[in-house]
Design an enzyme around this catalytic site. Structure first.
Site, mmCIF file in Angstrom:
data_model
loop_
_atom_site.group_PDB
_atom_site.id
_atom_site.type_symbol
_atom_site.label_atom_id
_atom_site.label_comp_id
_atom_site.label_asym_id
_atom_site.label_seq_id
_atom_site.Cartn_x
_atom_site.Cartn_y
_atom_site.Cartn_z
ATOM 1 C CD GLU A 201 1.492 2.681 2.130
ATOM 2 O OE1 GLU A 201 0.283 2.399 2.268
ATOM 3 O OE2 GLU A 201 2.351 1.806 1.853
ATOM 4 C CD GLU A 202 4.256 -0.919 1.364
ATOM 5 O OE1 GLU A 202 3.540 -1.383 2.275
ATOM 6 O OE2 GLU A 202 3.973 -1.006 0.155
ATOM 7 C CG HIS A 312 3.431 -5.984 0.671
ATOM 8 N ND1 HIS A 312 3.052 -5.668 1.966
ATOM 9 C CD2 HIS A 312 3.142 -4.882 -0.073
ATOM 10 C CE1 HIS A 312 2.564 -4.443 1.988
ATOM 11 N NE2 HIS A 312 2.613 -3.949 0.762
#
Length: 340
Positions: A201-202, A312
């Site tokens: 996803e990142e 993050h």
């Protein structure tokens, strides 16, 4: 819920290297799954029958991966050069502990010594290409004996409670979503549900795209972590979301305009069942919904997120109560969708 989130956050799962997280989730989910499979992109897809047989009508998704780095060179002196995997602010990584590769080789992110920095350099944010990872090697041969090019690098961080109901760890985004889905799997559900623990996803919601094409749901619920900016010096209208005020509901973000009926249903359920919730006030960011929504002829999507400070970063912060409220709201929403 908290103990499960802790366990998940301590696992390493940088995008494309989610194996450790997937193995943990597979073991936890196995007793409750009707079927379970891993697809070509590494997504773990779990189907559980509910009281109402609806097949693939509803899909829930949360991503297993986290941001990190990848080793792309080794210097003659034995230092590792690296590139980011996912969106990481270079200002937050200098001096931070990391582990490299499957062997979890310990290291620290370094930069030119401060007393050697020029006045002009001091004004600028360091770039990743100027940094290195120190693993204590004496030279290239030492480093190559411990680490290979292409090895993934994860932040090293504790998973601890602190302050007034707060929790600190790496990868809260999105291990909290994975934990909520595991809890839902343990319960008797009002309808058939397909749970997708997605990959990558990142780095562009890649796993969810393939999973959604495979599952072909009519409706999807994304369980996520989202940015909180309730910090000193931030104007109130730019704070986006605040930990402790309940799950975050999105009507739009940088990748998705969410289904209006499903969004309003979420708000109504929160009010009816006295589950605290808040709106994501910033139209930014994105998640797996952007990929799922565009699948085939289209999918109706909704999202519930947890507000996370320092997203993050090596240490993110969220509110423990928000985890439980996210689970409660997701459960009530599934019950309502079963009647649609």
């Amino acid at each position: 819920m908290l103990s499960l989130v802790k366990e998940l956050c301590l696992l390493n799962g940088v995008s494309s290297g989610e194996d450790e997280v997937r193995a943990f989730i597979r073991e936890k989910a196995a007793p409750y799954a009707e079927t379970m499979r891993t697809d070509a992109l590494g997504n773990l897809i779990v189907f559980k029958k509910g009281a109402k047989a609806t097949g693939n009508k509803l899909m829930l998704t949360a991503h297993m991966d986290e941001v990190g780095f990848i080793v792309n060179d080794i210097t003659e002196d034995g230092y590792l050069k690296f590139a980011p995997v996912g969106g990481i602010d270079p200002r937050v990584v200098i001096g931070k502990r990391v582990s490299v590769g499957l062997g979890r080789v310990q290291g620290a992110i370094g930069l030119k010594a401060y007393h050697l920095v020029s006045a002009e350099e001091e004004k600028n944010v360091p770039k990743f290409e100027d940094m290195y990872i120190d693993i204590g090697a004496r030279d290239r041969a030492d480093a190559e004996a411990a680490v290979s090019l292409g090895a993934l690098v994860a932040f090293e961080s504790d998973a601890v409670e602190f302050g007034y109901g707060m929790f600190k760890a790496k990868a809260i985004d999105d291990r909290v979503g994975c934990a909520v889905m595991l809890k839902l799997l343990e319960e008797e559900l009002p309808m058939d549900c397909t749970f997708v623990f997605s990959t990558q996803e990142e780095v562009g919601t890649r796993g969810a795209l393939g999973a959604a094409f495979s599952v072909t749901p009519e409706i999807a619920l994304v369980l996520e972590g989202t940015t909180a900016a309730d910090l000193p010096g931030t104007d109130s209208h730019r704070q986006v979301a605040v930990p402790g005020r309940g799950p975050v509901l999105s009507f739009m973000d940088g990748g998705t305009v969410y289904d209006r009926e499903l969004f309003e249903l979420m708000r109504e359920l929160g009010e009816k069942h006295q589950i605290p919730w808040q709106l994501k006030s910033g139209i930014s960011g994105g998640n797996d919904a952007s990929a799922v929504q565009r699948t085939k002829e289209g999918v109706r999507v909704a999202a519930i997120s947890v507000a996370v400070r320092y997203l993050h970063a090596p240490s993110s912060v969220a509110c423990v109560q928000d985890f439980d409220h996210m689970h409660a709201l997701a459960r009530k929403w599934i019950e309502a969708v079963a009647c649609l």
